[in-house]
Scaffold this motif. Structure first.
Motif, PDB file in Angstrom:
ATOM      1  N   THR A  74       0.845  -1.182   0.000  1.00 54.42           N
ATOM      2  CA  THR A  74       0.000   0.000   0.000  1.00 54.42           C
ATOM      3  C   THR A  74       0.889   1.243   0.000  1.00 54.42           C
ATOM      4  O   THR A  74       2.071   1.170  -0.323  1.00 54.42           O
ATOM      5  N   GLY A  75       0.310   2.402   0.328  1.00 52.67           N
ATOM      6  CA  GLY A  75       1.099   3.616   0.309  1.00 52.67           C
ATOM      7  C   GLY A  75       0.407   4.689   1.143  1.00 52.67           C
ATOM      8  O   GLY A  75      -0.379   4.352   2.043  1.00 52.67           O
ATOM      9  N   GLU A  77       0.374   6.030  -2.915  1.00 54.02           N
ATOM     10  CA  GLU A  77      -0.114   5.209  -4.023  1.00 54.02           C
ATOM     11  C   GLU A  77       1.025   4.290  -4.471  1.00 54.02           C
ATOM     12  O   GLU A  77       2.001   4.751  -5.075  1.00 54.02           O
ATOM     13  N   PRO A  78       0.908   2.992  -4.159  1.00 56.41           N
ATOM     14  CA  PRO A  78       2.042   2.095  -4.423  1.00 56.41           C
ATOM     15  C   PRO A  78       2.446   2.058  -5.891  1.00 56.41           C
ATOM     16  O   PRO A  78       3.631   1.886  -6.200  1.00 56.41           O
ATOM     17  N   THR A 103      -3.463  -2.539  -2.250  1.00 56.57           N
ATOM     18  CA  THR A 103      -4.478  -1.480  -2.160  1.00 56.57           C
ATOM     19  C   THR A 103      -4.011  -0.325  -3.031  1.00 56.57           C
ATOM     20  O   THR A 103      -2.869   0.131  -2.903  1.00 56.57           O
ATOM     21  N   SER A 127      -9.764   1.993  -4.168  1.00 58.08           N
ATOM     22  CA  SER A 127     -10.544   3.027  -3.493  1.00 58.08           C
ATOM     23  C   SER A 127     -11.410   3.767  -4.498  1.00 58.08           C
ATOM     24  O   SER A 127     -10.937   4.149  -5.573  1.00 58.08           O
ATOM     25  N   ASN A 166     -13.090   0.184  -1.874  1.00 56.72           N
ATOM     26  CA  ASN A 166     -13.106   0.824  -0.559  1.00 56.72           C
ATOM     27  C   ASN A 166     -13.716   2.199  -0.728  1.00 56.72           C
ATOM     28  O   ASN A 166     -13.219   2.997  -1.541  1.00 56.72           O
ATOM     29  N   LEU A 168     -15.101   5.733   1.236  1.00 62.89           N
ATOM     30  CA  LEU A 168     -15.171   6.509   2.468  1.00 62.89           C
ATOM     31  C   LEU A 168     -16.204   7.612   2.243  1.00 62.89           C
ATOM     32  O   LEU A 168     -16.061   8.415   1.306  1.00 62.89           O
ATOM     33  N   ILE A 195     -15.681   2.538   4.720  1.00 68.41           N
ATOM     34  CA  ILE A 195     -14.692   2.786   5.787  1.00 68.41           C
ATOM     35  C   ILE A 195     -15.072   4.067   6.517  1.00 68.41           C
ATOM     36  O   ILE A 195     -15.303   5.101   5.865  1.00 68.41           O
ATOM     37  N   GLU A 196     -15.102   4.020   7.819  1.00 62.04           N
ATOM     38  CA  GLU A 196     -15.327   5.261   8.573  1.00 62.04           C
ATOM     39  C   GLU A 196     -14.047   6.092   8.583  1.00 62.04           C
ATOM     40  O   GLU A 196     -12.946   5.549   8.706  1.00 62.04           O
ATOM     41  N   GLU A 197     -14.213   7.395   8.483  1.00 63.24           N
ATOM     42  CA  GLU A 197     -13.055   8.297   8.489  1.00 63.24           C
ATOM     43  C   GLU A 197     -12.356   8.240   9.850  1.00 63.24           C
ATOM     44  O   GLU A 197     -12.997   8.290  10.895  1.00 63.24           O
ATOM     45  N   MET A 198     -11.027   8.134   9.801  1.00 61.22           N
ATOM     46  CA  MET A 198     -10.265   8.063  11.054  1.00 61.22           C
ATOM     47  C   MET A 198      -9.457   9.346  11.248  1.00 61.22           C
ATOM     48  O   MET A 198      -8.990   9.935  10.269  1.00 61.22           O
ATOM     49  N   LEU A 200      -6.533  10.660  11.470  1.00 61.84           N
ATOM     50  CA  LEU A 200      -5.095  10.493  11.266  1.00 61.84           C
ATOM     51  C   LEU A 200      -4.544  11.737  10.575  1.00 61.84           C
ATOM     52  O   LEU A 200      -4.896  12.008   9.432  1.00 61.84           O
ATOM     53  N   MET A 331      -2.504   8.849   7.031  1.00 58.99           N
ATOM     54  CA  MET A 331      -2.672   7.471   6.574  1.00 58.99           C
ATOM     55  C   MET A 331      -1.680   7.158   5.458  1.00 58.99           C
ATOM     56  O   MET A 331      -1.152   6.051   5.363  1.00 58.99           O
ATOM     57  N   SER A 332      -1.409   8.147   4.600  1.00 62.28           N
ATOM     58  CA  SER A 332      -0.517   7.909   3.468  1.00 62.28           C
ATOM     59  C   SER A 332       0.909   7.611   3.928  1.00 62.28           C
ATOM     60  O   SER A 332       1.691   7.030   3.202  1.00 62.28           O
ATOM     61  N   GLY A 336      -2.281   2.716   4.374  1.00 66.56           N
ATOM     62  CA  GLY A 336      -3.683   2.429   4.717  1.00 66.56           C
ATOM     63  C   GLY A 336      -4.017   0.967   4.524  1.00 66.56           C
ATOM     64  O   GLY A 336      -3.237   0.197   4.024  1.00 66.56           O
TER      65      GLY A 336
HETATM   66  N1  SAM Z   1      -3.526   5.172  -2.384  1.00 69.08           N
HETATM   67  C1  SAM Z   1      -4.134   3.910  -2.153  1.00 69.08           C
HETATM   68  C2  SAM Z   1      -5.630   4.029  -2.039  1.00 69.08           C
HETATM   69  O1  SAM Z   1      -6.123   5.137  -1.919  1.00 69.08           O
HETATM   70  O2  SAM Z   1      -6.291   2.996  -2.057  1.00 69.08           O
HETATM   71  C3  SAM Z   1      -3.584   3.166  -0.960  1.00 69.08           C
HETATM   72  C4  SAM Z   1      -3.275   3.969   0.278  1.00 69.08           C
HETATM   73  S1  SAM Z   1      -4.677   4.726   1.033  1.00 69.08           S
HETATM   74  C5  SAM Z   1      -3.928   5.525   2.423  1.00 69.08           C
HETATM   75  C6  SAM Z   1      -5.531   3.323   1.652  1.00 69.08           C
HETATM   76  C7  SAM Z   1      -6.922   3.551   2.156  1.00 69.08           C
HETATM   77  O3  SAM Z   1      -6.862   4.424   3.272  1.00 69.08           O
HETATM   78  C8  SAM Z   1      -7.862   4.193   1.152  1.00 69.08           C
HETATM   79  O4  SAM Z   1      -8.956   3.317   0.927  1.00 69.08           O
HETATM   80  C9  SAM Z   1      -8.340   5.450   1.854  1.00 69.08           C
HETATM   81  O5  SAM Z   1      -9.703   5.693   1.633  1.00 69.08           O
HETATM   82  C10 SAM Z   1      -8.063   5.158   3.298  1.00 69.08           C
HETATM   83  N2  SAM Z   1      -7.857   6.356   4.109  1.00 69.08           N
HETATM   84  C11 SAM Z   1      -6.989   7.375   3.925  1.00 69.08           C
HETATM   85  N3  SAM Z   1      -7.094   8.287   4.925  1.00 69.08           N
HETATM   86  C12 SAM Z   1      -8.046   7.812   5.742  1.00 69.08           C
HETATM   87  C13 SAM Z   1      -8.624   8.287   6.972  1.00 69.08           C
HETATM   88  N4  SAM Z   1      -8.229   9.431   7.531  1.00 69.08           N
HETATM   89  N5  SAM Z   1      -9.587   7.533   7.550  1.00 69.08           N
HETATM   90  C14 SAM Z   1      -9.988   6.354   7.007  1.00 69.08           C
HETATM   91  N6  SAM Z   1      -9.495   5.854   5.866  1.00 69.08           N
HETATM   92  C15 SAM Z   1      -8.536   6.587   5.245  1.00 69.08           C
END
Ligand code: SAM
Ligand code: SF4
Length: 336
Positions: A74-75, A77-78, A103, A127, A166, A168, A195-198, A200, A331-332, A336
């Protein structure tokens, strides 16, 4: 006679949880700037601070030797990491690694889906937060919905089974799209998780204003579909529902409304080699000095990883009502 504590040689934490799943971030960079994930002008790490592809491959090998059987790349963006495909090819050949998964935001899948399948990636999460191009641009700040939809089609074409979206949802931005996103998943025989927003990383918006509970989303979806609670258990945090007579499952990852820590089986490694024991807590162990200080000897790395099991906390500490973020990292950064 001195009694020695038995030397534990597998990844079991203080609460008896067996860790067999690693999420590895291979870059903090991204071609999107999602409003819940990054600021509009993020500072990225210097290249020398990020591990090389060879270092990631070595880390994964060590974790697999310690019992990890599933790795998610993941990343960030991997797929924007230069030569990322070389890493997928190396990991796809690694004995003992049963599940290599990814992901991605989908933006690069059109070019890479086939090669990822050939390399041995068995599942992809993509996503997708909106099916409206203008909104998609507003959420990702720069993303092109059409390109992502082509990426999803390419992943299907390449023969990936169980592709999962995924999504959000954010209040007032895309929270009216739950049914449309689910209908898109069902029509394309994809799974989908909400996915609920976290909390971070610090953001310009207040997380408690944009937060949408998954209980609310489930209610909206149950008014539309006769969902059946699924017994499917991925060992992960999602709770799944089956759509009758359809292939798709609908999942909910609900760190706030349903704490999922009890069965946590995972660790995360940031793109610079920090081992994070929990997404929602600050504890980490820096593996980079051990990787670089002992290029020919995995012993110190293994010792540090085994010792880290004592630090894995019981659970996360997310509280959406707090003004400050629960965790300073985005998260990046952690992956994630
Ligand atoms: N760039 C890729 C992507 O978007 O799928 C992989 C990394 S991204 C950080 C992985 C997942 O983390 C995504 O599905 C994104 O919606 C979720 N994400 C990022 N920030 C978030 C947050 N604050 N709360 C919940 N999910 C989050
Ligand atoms: Fe990039 Fe993924 Fe974060 Fe969006 S969620 S900014 S695509 S890393």
């Amino acid at each position: 006679m001195q009694a020695y504590a038995p030397v534990q040689n597998s990844l079991v934490d203080r609460f008896g949880r067996q860790v067999n799943y690693l999420r590895l971030s291979i870059t903090d960079r991204c071609d999107f700037r999602c409003v819940y994930c990054m600021n509009d002008n993020p500072t990225f790490l210097a290249r020398e601070d990020v591990l090389s592809l060879e270092e990631y491959a070595r880390l994964v090998k060590v974790f697999v030797e310690l019992g990890v059987a599933k790795v998610r790349i993941t990343g960030g963006e991997p797929l924007v990491r230069k030569n990322a495909m070389r890493l997928f090819e190396a990991l796809g050949q690694l004995p003992g690694l049963n599940e290599l998964v990814l992901t991605t935001n989908g933006s690069q899948l059109e070019q890479h889906a086939k090669a990822l399948k050939q390399a041995g990636v068995i599942r992809i999460n993509i996503s997708l937060d909106s099916l409206d191009a203008t909104r998609f641009r507003r959420i990702t700040r720069v993303g092109d919905l059409a390109k992502v939809l082509r990426g999803i089609a390419a992943a299907k074409q390449a023969g990936f089974a169980n592709i999962k979206l995924n999504s959000l949802l954010m209040r007032g931005i895309n929270d009216d799209e739950a049914v449309d996103l689910a209908a898109f998943a069902i029509a394309n025989e994809l799974d989908i998780s909400f996915i609920e927003e976290m909390p971070l990383g610090a953001m310009p918006h207040a997380r408690q204003d944009s937060y949408v509970s998954n209980d609310q989303t489930l209610g909206v979806l149950r008014a539309r579909y006769d969902l059946i609670a699924s017994t499917a258990n991925t060992g992960g945090p999602a709770r799944y529902w089956q759509v009758p007579n359809k292939k798709s499952k609908i999942g909910f990852i609900s760190p706030h409304s349903h704490n999922f820590c009890e069965a946590c089986n995972r660790l995360r490694i940031s793109c610079q080699g920090e081992l994070h024991l929990c997404l929602g807590q600050e504890q980490s162990v820096d593996l980079r000095p051990l990787l670089r200080g002992y290029p020919e000897d995995d012993g110190p790395l293994k010792q540090a990883i085994l010792a880290s099991m004592q630090l894995k906390p019981k659970g996360h500490d997310f509280d959406i009502s707090r003004a400050s973020p629960a965790v300073i990292r985005f998260m990046s950064h952690t992956g994630g």
